[in-house]
Design a protein around this motif. Structure first.
Motif: not given
Length: 503
Positions: A373-401
């Motif tokens: 899970i950590k490997e795949k989620v980190t990889d896909i978030c990197g591919r899409l350039s998701v801006k967050a402190a970590s993959i444990d960040t709450l989705a509701g605190t992210l910007s709309g984009g």
């Protein structure tokens, strides 16, 4: 109140989240009778700044001044009492309540002995709706409304409070052209009454039409503030993204001739006899006015809504789609227009949001494989350039984009054959739009079939190999990429509507 009277001043605001400085010494001045554009990429700090002004965040450094005195709101009720209302980007109505109940929640008109005056509440709600030229029944339940209609109710709720400051966060993102004009007419009236308006939008044409002043944020820093008339659109974009943005729409790879999706004579509650094909590596766009049935057709293909007749075939084989599980198992995924309802769970982490619909991919002998899970989620978030402190960040605190990128991520970890995108760039800044467009083009080049629906006509025309024109729940024509123009689409819609009325 004179036009240049200051209503609100935010001075040197700093706000930190764990591992992230969201705002760094940002200042903002709002004046009576003026519309102030607050622009910047997703994650620039716009929503965070407005949450401080509206009382949603009480922990921050800096000063907030309202009406010449310093205040520190502990919660949103404090801000409302001081005349500051916000229309949020992600709507939060109570679905089982009526329009009237939602508008006057917590401030209901009362009779003697504290009993709610139902007739008076309904009358006032109808009056508020009529002021915007809307004829919605105030006793309709909120769940019965479209996204655009719910957006208008939220705007009406803010206006009805007689606020001195109204914050509008992406207010036109789900509105039709007619509804947007009603809104702009109402904004003009609010300006004439001395109300200050904060207008947050990625639709820069609208910013230049309606706004007087502008403040540009980038990465939590204030880049510029002043009169909007002093800066042209190219300069504004360059300040927002820190670079010149050219060729926002990427070139599209030529699709193969192999059919992927074949829809024949599909019918449902709001559409009838719909037939079309999507080939492997092809992007097909649905063009039409809001309410034409575009989203409803897509939802039926994905199993969100039932269909009454017709057939769906994928890779030459008939598929029976009774629900979303059937669709996902067949290799069909969908990004819905209302991401806060259908796209993600705000109180769960990025990691959880990606795992939730994909537990079958991450399980070994009935147990989740957390290393995978950590490997795949980190990889896909990197591919899409998701801006967050970590993959444990709450989705509701992210910007709309970034929320939209998480929604895309949860599908792109699967072997998706057909991706349906309904308003894929709604509420997303120009830089993030460019990233999304490049990703869509890349996915198509890799052989994925894509169906795209967007209220912005240039997006549909520029990102599609072929365009299906929809009117009154029917496919009324098709245009190839080289011949598709806004003028041709609109003429086809007018002719198609007339033909449907005659039938």
């Amino acid at each position: 109140m004179a036009e240049n009277d200051v209503i609100v001043e935010l001075k040197s605001i700093r706000k930190e989240f764990p591992g992230v400085v969201a705002l760094n010494r940002v200042s903002l001045t709002l004046r009576a009778g003026r519309v102030h554009a607050l622009v910047g990429e997703n994650g620039a700090g716009k929503s965070t700044l407005m949450k401080i002004l509206s009382g949603a965040y009480s922990s921050y450094e800096g000063e907030v001044w309202v009406g010449g005195r310093q205040v520190h709101f502990q919660h949103e009720r404090n801000a409302l009492d001081m005349g500051i209302a916000i229309v949020p980007q992600e709507l939060n109505p109570i679905p089982e309540m009526t329009i009237a109940e939602n508008i006057f929640l917590g401030r209901e008109p009362l009779r003697m002995k504290g009993v709610v005056d139902l007739k008076e509440r309904s009358r006032k709600a109808r009056e508020c709706l009529s002021a915007l030229g809307l004829d919605y029944d105030p006793e309709m339940k909120m769940w019965q409304l479209s996204v655009a209609q719910r957006q208008m109710v939220e705007i009406i709720k803010a206006i009805s409070r007689n606020s001195r400051v109204i914050i509008m966060d992406e207010p036109t993102s789900a509105l039709t052209g007619v509804e947007t004009r009603y809104l702009f007419d109402q904004i003009a009236q609010l300006k004439s009454r001395g109300i200050a308006i904060v207008f947050i939008s990625h639709k820069l044409d609208e910013v230049y039409e309606i706004c007087d002043d502008v403040t540009v944020l980038r990465d939590g820093e204030m880049i510029s503030t002043g009169l909007l008339s002093d800066v042209d659109q190219d300069q504004l974009i360059a300040m927002m993204v820190g670079r010149e943005v050219r060729d926002i729409y990427p070139p599209l790879h030529k699709p193969s001739g192999e059919p992927l999706l074949k829809v024949e004579h599909l019918s449902g509650e709001t559409f009838k006899d719909v037939s079309f094909e999507i080939h492997r590596g092809e992007i097909v766009g649905f063009a039409g006015m809001m309410g034409a049935g575009r989203s409803e057709i897509a939802r039926a293909i994905f199993g969100l809504d039932p269909h009454a007749g017709g057939s769906i075939a994928l890779e030459g084989r008939p598929v029976r789609i009774r629900n979303t599980i059937d669709a996902i198992r067949s290799g069909i995924a969908m990004v819905c227009e209302d991401r806060s309802v259908y796209g993600f769970v705000g109180v769960r982490s990025i990691r959880d949001n990606i795992v939730l619909p994909n537990s079958d991919l991450f399980s070994r002998h009935g147990f989740l494989d957390f290393r995978l899970i950590k490997e795949k989620v980190t990889d896909i978030c990197g591919r899409l350039s998701v801006k967050a402190a970590s993959i444990d960040t709450l989705a509701g605190t992210l910007s709309g984009g970034n929320q939209q990128k998480v929604v895309l991520s949860k599908w792109l970890v699967r072997n998706v054959k057909l991706l349906i995108l309904d308003e894929p760039t709604r509420g997303i800044d120009v830089g993030a739009k460019q990233e999304i467009y490049r990703l869509i083009a890349q996915l198509a080049a890799e052989g994925m079939g894509i169906l795209i629906i967007a209220s912005e006509m240039p997006e549909v025309l520029s990102m599609s190999h072929r365009v299906q024109v929809i009117a009154d729940g029917r496919v009324i024509g098709e245009l190839d990429r080289d011949e598709a123009t806004q003028d041709k689409v609109m003429k086809m819609i007018v002719k198609g509507r007339k033909r449907n009325e005659e039938q």
